[in-house]
Design a protein around this motif. Structure first.
Motif, PDB file in Angstrom:
ATOM      1  N   ASN A  46       0.826  -1.210   0.000  1.00  0.00           N
ATOM      2  CA  ASN A  46       0.000   0.000   0.000  1.00  0.00           C
ATOM      3  C   ASN A  46       0.861   1.261   0.000  1.00  0.00           C
ATOM      4  O   ASN A  46       0.526   2.249  -0.657  1.00  0.00           O
ATOM      5  N   PHE A  47       1.958   1.220   0.737  1.00  0.00           N
ATOM      6  CA  PHE A  47       2.854   2.374   0.779  1.00  0.00           C
ATOM      7  C   PHE A  47       3.469   2.617  -0.603  1.00  0.00           C
ATOM      8  O   PHE A  47       3.498   3.746  -1.088  1.00  0.00           O
ATOM      9  N   VAL A  48       3.933   1.565  -1.253  1.00  0.00           N
ATOM     10  CA  VAL A  48       4.502   1.693  -2.596  1.00  0.00           C
ATOM     11  C   VAL A  48       3.446   2.224  -3.566  1.00  0.00           C
ATOM     12  O   VAL A  48       3.720   3.127  -4.364  1.00  0.00           O
ATOM     13  N   ALA A  49       2.233   1.691  -3.489  1.00  0.00           N
ATOM     14  CA  ALA A  49       1.151   2.146  -4.370  1.00  0.00           C
ATOM     15  C   ALA A  49       0.834   3.619  -4.133  1.00  0.00           C
ATOM     16  O   ALA A  49       0.573   4.367  -5.088  1.00  0.00           O
ATOM     17  N   GLU A  50       0.872   4.050  -2.879  1.00  0.00           N
ATOM     18  CA  GLU A  50       0.597   5.458  -2.578  1.00  0.00           C
ATOM     19  C   GLU A  50       1.709   6.360  -3.112  1.00  0.00           C
ATOM     20  O   GLU A  50       1.436   7.451  -3.628  1.00  0.00           O
ATOM     21  N   ILE A  51       2.950   5.911  -3.006  1.00  0.00           N
ATOM     22  CA  ILE A  51       4.059   6.685  -3.576  1.00  0.00           C
ATOM     23  C   ILE A  51       3.834   6.872  -5.072  1.00  0.00           C
ATOM     24  O   ILE A  51       3.935   7.982  -5.604  1.00  0.00           O
ATOM     25  N   GLU A  52       3.518   5.778  -5.763  1.00  0.00           N
ATOM     26  CA  GLU A  52       3.300   5.842  -7.211  1.00  0.00           C
ATOM     27  C   GLU A  52       2.138   6.767  -7.555  1.00  0.00           C
ATOM     28  O   GLU A  52       2.243   7.607  -8.453  1.00  0.00           O
ATOM     29  N   ALA A  53       1.033   6.636  -6.834  1.00  0.00           N
ATOM     30  CA  ALA A  53      -0.154   7.450  -7.120  1.00  0.00           C
ATOM     31  C   ALA A  53       0.106   8.934  -6.858  1.00  0.00           C
ATOM     32  O   ALA A  53      -0.245   9.787  -7.681  1.00  0.00           O
ATOM     33  N   GLN A  54       0.715   9.257  -5.726  1.00  0.00           N
ATOM     34  CA  GLN A  54       0.980  10.659  -5.393  1.00  0.00           C
ATOM     35  C   GLN A  54       1.987  11.275  -6.368  1.00  0.00           C
ATOM     36  O   GLN A  54       1.851  12.437  -6.747  1.00  0.00           O
ATOM     37  N   ALA A  55       2.976  10.500  -6.780  1.00  0.00           N
ATOM     38  CA  ALA A  55       3.962  11.007  -7.737  1.00  0.00           C
ATOM     39  C   ALA A  55       3.304  11.315  -9.080  1.00  0.00           C
ATOM     40  O   ALA A  55       3.605  12.330  -9.707  1.00  0.00           O
TER      41      ALA A  55
END
Length: 147
Positions: A46-55
């Motif tokens: 989830n943390f990796v997915a959030e990094i990708e989405a926010q970027a």
């Protein structure tokens, strides 16, 4: 790139840490500090997915290869915040911060910092995309660890 490391090397690295840094910390601070931090896989994904989405919200052209995570060694305060168990006081932890590559350098990346290009977290107290508070050993049991 291979994700295979000989167990003897892993054991050597862990032993080096425990015989040097951990020993010094325990002696100097008179505590039994943590020597590992555990996070469940869904939390990490989830943390990796959030990094990708926010970027992508900031830069639609950002490539996955330009994103990463920096692991900061950290320690809980003598009196931990309300959501942190009291027996985590003064113990090691990890804080994970997203990074974004710019000119071949991996900068700390905070998509919530509106006062910059979202690179390099400022000294001002603002919210940041970060992950912390895994399960520490000790105080949790070490019988589940191999190294």
């Amino acid at each position: 790139m291979s994700n295979i490391i000989p167990t003897s090397l892993i054991q050597n690295l862990v032993d080096n840490y425990r015989s040097n840094q951990l020993l010094a910390i325990n002696q100097d601070l008179s505590i039994q500090d943590s020597h590992s931090v555990w996070f469940d896989l869904p939390t990490l994904k989830n943390f990796v997915a959030e990094i990708e989405a926010q970027a992508k919200l900031i830069d639609l052209t950002v490539k996955d290869s330009d994103l990463g995570i920096r692991f900061y060694y950290a320690a809980y305060p003598a009196v931990p915040q309300s959501s942190v168990p009291a027996n985590y006081a003064k113990r090691h932890t990890l804080v994970m911060i997203p990074t974004k590559k710019l000119n071949d350098l991996n900068y700390d990346f905070n998509p919530f910092d509106n006062n910059s290009v979202s690179l390099a977290v400022t000294g001002v107290s603002i919210d940041a995309l970060a992950l912390n508070h895994g399960t520490l050993v000790p105080p949790s049991t070490s019988i589940v660890q191999s190294y």
